[in-house]
Design an enzyme around this catalytic site. Structure first.
Site, mmCIF file in Angstrom:
data_model
loop_
_atom_site.group_PDB
_atom_site.id
_atom_site.type_symbol
_atom_site.label_atom_id
_atom_site.label_comp_id
_atom_site.label_asym_id
_atom_site.label_seq_id
_atom_site.Cartn_x
_atom_site.Cartn_y
_atom_site.Cartn_z
ATOM 1 C CG ASP A 49 -2.216 0.875 0.866
ATOM 2 O OD1 ASP A 49 -2.161 1.682 -0.093
ATOM 3 O OD2 ASP A 49 -3.239 0.778 1.575
HETATM 4 C C1 BGC Z 1 -5.095 3.216 0.140
HETATM 5 C C2 BGC Z 1 -5.253 2.216 -0.975
HETATM 6 C C3 BGC Z 1 -5.172 2.933 -2.295
HETATM 7 C C4 BGC Z 1 -3.842 3.650 -2.387
HETATM 8 C C5 BGC Z 1 -3.609 4.365 -3.701
HETATM 9 C C6 BGC Z 1 -3.874 4.086 -0.045
HETATM 10 O O1 BGC Z 1 -3.842 5.127 0.874
HETATM 11 O O2 BGC Z 1 -5.039 2.530 1.372
HETATM 12 O O3 BGC Z 1 -6.467 1.533 -0.833
HETATM 13 O O4 BGC Z 1 -5.345 2.031 -3.354
HETATM 14 O O5 BGC Z 1 -3.787 4.607 -1.343
HETATM 15 O O6 BGC Z 1 -4.369 5.500 -3.824
#
Ligand code: BGC
Length: 738
Positions: free
Chosen positions: A268
């Site tokens: 993530d």
């Molecule tokens: C989130 C993810 C997301 C990623 C990209 C993160 O903060 O937890 O679910 O896909 O950002 O935007």
């Protein structure tokens, strides 16, 4: 071997060959480049990413949705880098791109895999026009805590429902042919356990014992692997002391060794470097070491991999084999997506954005996602003979942006048809409609506008109040400790109700809310979640009776926040509540003796029941369930049993009903839930009609992880229920023979 199996084996042998050949030509720097995903959201990305792309140091970008920019980034990667490896371009396309579907939690309320699959298909086709070939969805974190803002993105509290709908979403995004224009890679996230964030506070720790993890949280991820999801994303959370991004048990043992996943895993956002913040490593170098060893193939938006993997290999701390395995996982998916053959996007080969068909898909999804929680005296639908004037009141009746919900980077509020617009459109020529917003936002306090709302209600046959939460109150990092209607909405309800006019509440929200303080002051409630672009027409169709509500709750609605986490598939405990000894606080006499209220698992002030249970939802039809039966009283391991019930519609309108099957394994080597959803079907029933609904259950469907972490089905007795909610009492049973 059939032709298709032979063909797909040949194709995959072919791909493995191409991956190997390419790997042999790559330098270590180029390999590490493939493992790096960079943010491309700031201005003209080719200007600041161009050099890194030319040097083969970028495998993926995210957060760009402009087809010209993406084509230019691809051109640099393909034509100006040494090996010409195309980019995989990621984006959070969570519940639509331009045409916004209901939030995933709303889609889950449809209990309809076709709705979810079709919505994802529309989203993929639209996102692909921008050059996006990878979405970070579905989010299949089991969510038992309505305080958690990300429950909006989830498919609810149930592993089976989340598994079925998550798989459908993967299929919608990925289509039948990954190389076809308009199909995009899906991403099962967040692996794993994120939904158990302590106190529903986003990013908080999650303490989940392995048995619970395997039986509850992992099931939907396995379902996603089974339908061929191409990528996984790790979770931000700390699972029993080892944050997911550094968790070898999850990423290697479960995902690769047990499930045989052959796609790639992305971290993530910056979660590799966060291993240090968690307190697991001393610096970014150690974080890179831990994540790559644990099994993270690609780092999102951090620079731990590009800065440190090379020297970690040189120092012998990370083997070239490990790097090769990680890179092969990424290249395999790029080949499968056909990116080497077709790196560029020509939007004219795809349907236009927000086409009539896409909007119709969104309308249908919204329609099936709305859950009717209450309808006293059948005040709904608004009958034309009874209603000649309507007061439309509230902050969310005409809020084009707010009805879209969280994660709508590419949505356009201008496309939203609001409930007010749709009601005017549908009923305006027959019914006089007066609109009073009454509150600037859902959080506003009492103001003179309340009086205006009260006047409008007093002068109308029915007041329809559009209440709830704005988009910003749910989603990532938007958790709430109090899940009542915000601001003075409850006071607005009380004042409107005091006029004596019939009150219908339509609630737009990103989570289950505690509605105890309004439920007795309204005649009817439609819970519409954040219903998306076409929420207005769907709600108007339901209010006017063109369609009947048919959504069912994918998550339990607590009476009060202190009951959270509350979910239907809980364990029995050694002291389950007994209705007769469940005495609530106001009924306890002064000086009562310690054991006078019994010793069972309930709250003195809330009891043990939710306000509305999982699976619950009313209809304009009148359903009756009878005659539950099994095809055999006893079956053997490996057999399939048919469980049936009759469903009649004694009402006057045709409608869909979501028929649910629950099973309990009352004696097992680990304690099992009091009920578990094992099947559901959405069926149409005409007035006066009786349909028989059959569920086929194989003994493998009753398997669970026991004490030794092995999946087993145990012989013995099973209890079975069929009905319209998780509280159905229509019960039978069968045995699996020793
Ligand atoms: C989130 C993810 C997301 C990623 C990209 C993160 O903060 O937890 O679910 O896909 O950002 O935007």
């Amino acid at each position: 071997m059939s032709a298709t199996i032979a063909e797909s084996r040949r194709e995959s042998d072919d791909i493995e060959q191409r991956v190997e050949t390419l790997l042999e030509q790559m330098t270590l720097v180029e390999k590490i480049g493939q493992m790096s995903q960079l943010n491309a959201s700031d201005g003209h990305a080719p200007d600041y990413l161009g050099d890194a792309l030319r040097a083969g140091k970028v495998g993926s970008v995210l957060n760009v949705a402009d087809v010209e920019i993406i084509n230019e980034l691809q051109r640099i990667a393909v034509e100006e880098s040494r090996l010409g490896i195309p980019l995989i371009v990621g984006r959070d396309v969570i519940h639509g791109f331009r045409t916004i579907m209901p939030i995933p939690l709303g889609q889950a309320a449809s209990f309809n895999p076709d709705i979810v699959r079709d919505g994802a298909r529309v989203a993929a086709l639209e996102a692909a026009t921008a050059g996006i070939n990878w979405t970070f969805a579905p989010m299949i974190d089991i969510s038992r805590d309505a305080r958690w803002g990300r429950i909006a993105e989830s498919l609810g509290e149930d592993p089976y429902l989340t598994g079925v709908l998550g798989a459908a979403m993967v299929q919608g995004f990925q289509g039948d042919d990954l190389t076809a224009a308009g199909t995009i890679a899906a991403c099962a996230k967040h692996f794993a356990g994120y939904g158990a964030s302590e106190a529903g506070r986003d990013y908080s720790v999650t303490n989940i014992p392995e048995n619970e993890l395997r039986n509850v949280y992992l099931e939907p991820f396995k379902a996603a692997v089974d339908v061929g999801v191409t990528t996984f994303m790790t979770s931000f959370s700390d699972l029993d002391g080892v944050p997911a991004t550094g968790n070898e048990f999850l990423l290697r043992q479960v995902l690769r060794d047990e499930w045989g996943f052959d796609g790639f895993v992305v971290s993530d956002w910056d979660s590799v470097r966060q291993l240090q913040v968690h307190g697991l490593t001393e610096n970014d170098r150690e974080s890179a070491h831990m994540a790559v060893t644990a099994g993270v193939d690609m780092e999102m938006a951090g620079d731990a991999y590009v800065s440190h993997l090379e020297s970690l290999v040189e120092d012998g701390r990370v083997s070239v084999d490990t790097i090769d395995t990680r890179v092969a996982n990424i290249l395999r998916i790029k080949f499968k997506l056909g990116l080497f053959e077709n790196p560029y996007t020509d939007p004219s080969r795809l349907p236009p954005l927000a086409s009539d068909e896409a909007l119709e898909t969104a309308r249908k999804a919204a329609l099936q996602s709305v859950v009717m929680l209450k309808n006293d005296g059948d005040v709904l639908p608004l009958s034309k003979d009874r209603v000649s004037s309507l007061a439309v009141i509230g902050p969310l009746a005409d809020a084009p942006y707010e009805q879209l919900g969280t994660w709508i980077f590419d949505g356009e509020p201008e496309l939203s048809v609001t409930p007010l617009a749709a009601i005017r459109d549908q009923l305006g020529d027959k019914v006089s409609i007066r609109f009073v917003r009454a509150m600037e936002t859902s959080r506003s306090k009492v103001s003179p506008a309340f009086d205006e709302a009260v006047d409008a209600a007093r002068e109308s046959d029915v007041a329809v109040l559009f209440l709830g939460e704005e988009s910003i109150l749910s989603g990532e990092a938007h958790s709430r400790a109090d899940i009542d209607l915000p601001g003075d909405q409850a006071e607005l309800v009380r004042r409107v109700k005091a006029t004596g006019t019939t009150v219908v509440a339509v609630i737009l929200a990103g989570r289950p809310l505690t509605l105890s303080n309004i439920v007795d002051h309204v005649d009817a409630i439609l819970f519409a979640w954040h219903p998306g672009t076409m929420g207005g027409p769907a709600i108007a169709d339901l209010l006017s009776g063109v369609e009947s509500p048919s959504g069912k709750l994918p998550a339990t609605f607590p009476r009060m926040v202190g009951q959270v986490p509350i979910y239907y598939n809980h364990k029995n405990t050694g002291k389950p509540p007994i209705p007769e000894t469940t005495v609530l606080i106001d009924d306890i006499p002064v000086g009562a003796r310690q054991t006078s209220v019994g010793n069972t698992a309930y709250h003195l002030d809330a009891g043990y029941k939710p306000l509305f249970p999982f699976g619950y939802g009313l209809s304009y039809a009148k359903y009756r369930y009878d005659n539950i039966r099994v095809s055999a009283d006893e079956i053997g391991l490996g057999d399939t049993i048919t469980i049936s019930a009759d469903l009649s519609n004694d009402g006057e309108v045709a409608a869909d009903e979501v028929v649910q099957l629950y099973i309990r394994d009352p004696v097992a080597n680990v304690t099992r839930p009091v009920r578990e959803l094992k099947g559901f079907q959405r069926v149409r029933v005409e007035p006066g009609q009786t349909v028989t609904v059959d569920f086929k259950v194989h003994t493998d469907d009753l398997a669970f992880y026991g004490r030794d972490a092995q999946l087993i089905t145990e012989p013995g007795e099973f209890h079975v229920w069929i009905g319209g909610s998780s509280e159905t009492e229509l019960r039978t049973g069968f045995r699996i023979a020793e």
